[in-house]
Design a protein around this motif. Sequence first.
Motif, PDB file in Angstrom:
ATOM      1  N   ASN A   1     -10.083  -8.659   1.579  1.00 41.49           N
ATOM      2  CA  ASN A   1      -9.802  -7.804   0.421  1.00 41.49           C
ATOM      3  C   ASN A   1      -8.806  -6.736   0.846  1.00 41.49           C
ATOM      4  O   ASN A   1      -8.460  -6.634   2.013  1.00 41.49           O
ATOM      5  CB  ASN A   1     -11.102  -7.168  -0.115  1.00 41.49           C
ATOM      6  N   LYS A   2      -8.341  -5.952  -0.109  1.00 41.03           N
ATOM      7  CA  LYS A   2      -7.305  -4.974   0.232  1.00 41.03           C
ATOM      8  C   LYS A   2      -7.842  -3.901   1.170  1.00 41.03           C
ATOM      9  O   LYS A   2      -7.101  -3.366   1.992  1.00 41.03           O
ATOM     10  CB  LYS A   2      -6.696  -4.355  -1.022  1.00 41.03           C
ATOM     11  N   GLU A   3      -9.121  -3.591   1.089  1.00 41.03           N
ATOM     12  CA  GLU A   3      -9.707  -2.613   1.999  1.00 41.03           C
ATOM     13  C   GLU A   3      -9.628  -3.097   3.448  1.00 41.03           C
ATOM     14  O   GLU A   3      -9.393  -2.313   4.354  1.00 41.03           O
ATOM     15  CB  GLU A   3     -11.142  -2.283   1.606  1.00 41.03           C
TER      16      GLU A   3
ATOM     17  N   VAL B   1      -3.254   2.962  -2.356  1.00 36.27           N
ATOM     18  CA  VAL B   1      -4.456   2.161  -2.109  1.00 36.27           C
ATOM     19  C   VAL B   1      -5.143   1.774  -3.414  1.00 36.27           C
ATOM     20  O   VAL B   1      -5.564   0.635  -3.589  1.00 36.27           O
ATOM     21  CB  VAL B   1      -5.439   2.918  -1.189  1.00 36.27           C
ATOM     22  N   ARG B   2      -5.234   2.690  -4.330  1.00 38.16           N
ATOM     23  CA  ARG B   2      -5.970   2.416  -5.571  1.00 38.16           C
ATOM     24  C   ARG B   2      -5.270   1.394  -6.471  1.00 38.16           C
ATOM     25  O   ARG B   2      -5.926   0.618  -7.156  1.00 38.16           O
ATOM     26  CB  ARG B   2      -6.196   3.711  -6.341  1.00 38.16           C
TER      27      ARG B   2
ATOM     28  N   PHE C   1      -6.237  -2.493   4.750  1.00 38.22           N
ATOM     29  CA  PHE C   1      -5.949  -1.082   4.939  1.00 38.22           C
ATOM     30  C   PHE C   1      -6.495  -0.637   6.273  1.00 38.22           C
ATOM     31  O   PHE C   1      -5.899   0.014   7.053  1.00 38.22           O
ATOM     32  CB  PHE C   1      -6.561  -0.255   3.809  1.00 38.22           C
TER      33      PHE C   1
ATOM     34  N   LEU D   1       0.829  -1.204   0.000  1.00 40.76           N
ATOM     35  CA  LEU D   1       0.000   0.000   0.000  1.00 40.76           C
ATOM     36  C   LEU D   1       0.864   1.255   0.000  1.00 40.76           C
ATOM     37  O   LEU D   1       0.535   2.245  -0.659  1.00 40.76           O
ATOM     38  CB  LEU D   1      -0.940  -0.009   1.203  1.00 40.76           C
TER      39      LEU D   1
END
Length: 53
Positions: A48-50, A23-24, A53, A18
């Motif tokens: 998931n990546k969220e 993030v994107r 984060f 990240l």
Amino acid sequence: MPPADRIDEVLATACTCLTRYGVRRTTMDDIAIEKGVSRAAIYPYVRNKEASF
């Protein structure tokens, strides 16, 4: 439930990705490659990546 030390390892790897890509642009594949495992091996720790984060 997965071991806490493995979760910490995956989250540390996610943090590296990240920070590097943002993030994107970070994908679950990026996290898996950085960790040296398959993408499927990451999902028991983060959905998931969220979530990472």
